[in-house]
Design an enzyme around this catalytic site. Sequence first.
Site, PDB file in Angstrom:
ATOM      1  N   HIS A  37       1.776   2.030 -10.152  1.00 52.16           N
ATOM      2  CA  HIS A  37       0.730   2.392  -9.206  1.00 52.16           C
ATOM      3  C   HIS A  37      -0.562   1.734  -9.664  1.00 52.16           C
ATOM      4  CE1 HIS A  37       2.868   5.949  -7.395  1.00 52.16           C
ATOM      5  NE2 HIS A  37       3.533   5.851  -8.535  1.00 52.16           N
ATOM      6  N   HIS A  72       8.292   0.687 -10.915  1.00 59.18           N
ATOM      7  CA  HIS A  72       7.089   0.372 -10.146  1.00 59.18           C
ATOM      8  C   HIS A  72       5.858   0.848 -10.897  1.00 59.18           C
ATOM      9  CE1 HIS A  72       8.138   4.484  -8.856  1.00 59.18           C
ATOM     10  NE2 HIS A  72       6.853   4.648  -8.525  1.00 59.18           N
ATOM     11  N   ARG A 120       0.829  -1.203   0.000  1.00 58.03           N
ATOM     12  CA  ARG A 120       0.000   0.000   0.000  1.00 58.03           C
ATOM     13  C   ARG A 120       0.869   1.261   0.000  1.00 58.03           C
ATOM     14  NH1 ARG A 120      -4.864  -1.855  -0.031  1.00 58.03           N
ATOM     15  NH2 ARG A 120      -5.371  -3.736   1.141  1.00 58.03           N
ATOM     16  N   ILE A 161       1.951   4.926   0.986  1.00 58.30           N
ATOM     17  CA  ILE A 161       1.824   5.622   2.276  1.00 58.30           C
ATOM     18  C   ILE A 161       1.053   6.936   2.152  1.00 58.30           C
ATOM     19  CG2 ILE A 161       3.863   4.542   3.295  1.00 58.30           C
ATOM     20  CD1 ILE A 161       5.331   7.241   2.812  1.00 58.30           C
ATOM     21  N   ASN A 168       5.295   6.083 -13.924  1.00 63.81           N
ATOM     22  CA  ASN A 168       5.946   7.383 -14.116  1.00 63.81           C
ATOM     23  C   ASN A 168       7.401   7.102 -14.461  1.00 63.81           C
ATOM     24  OD1 ASN A 168       3.619   8.846 -13.320  1.00 63.81           O
ATOM     25  ND2 ASN A 168       4.145   8.520 -11.177  1.00 63.81           N
TER      26      ASN A 168
END
Length: 117
Positions: free
Chosen positions: A105, A103, A34, A36, A90
């Site tokens: 999202h 990564h 998750r 933060i 990104n």
Amino acid sequence: MAGEPQPDCLFCKIVAGEIPATVVRKTERVLAFRDIAPKAPLHVLVIPHVHYPNAAELAAAEPEIAGELLAEAGAVARDEGVEDYRLIFNTGAGAGQTIFHAHVHVLGGKPMTESMV
């Protein structure tokens, strides 16, 4: 060296268990946890265990892991009961990337707008 853990990388430290995270899925090669500072009711980051600065470099060097990253992103949404979701990569500071470890999202749980991430 590409693919190797970097001592100054926040996500490498999370993968190594040196920094805590709220893990929602974990495989041999991918970790989902998750965010933060969530931008939606569902906001999970899915990262590879290997270090590459962005998704394009990961895909070029290790396409199987890049594919697993996407599959796990979909699994996160399914596990959370979210049918409509957004996947965001990104790449580069100008695009909003702040941690230079590949990564994605996973955002969902409310209507999406352009300004969410």
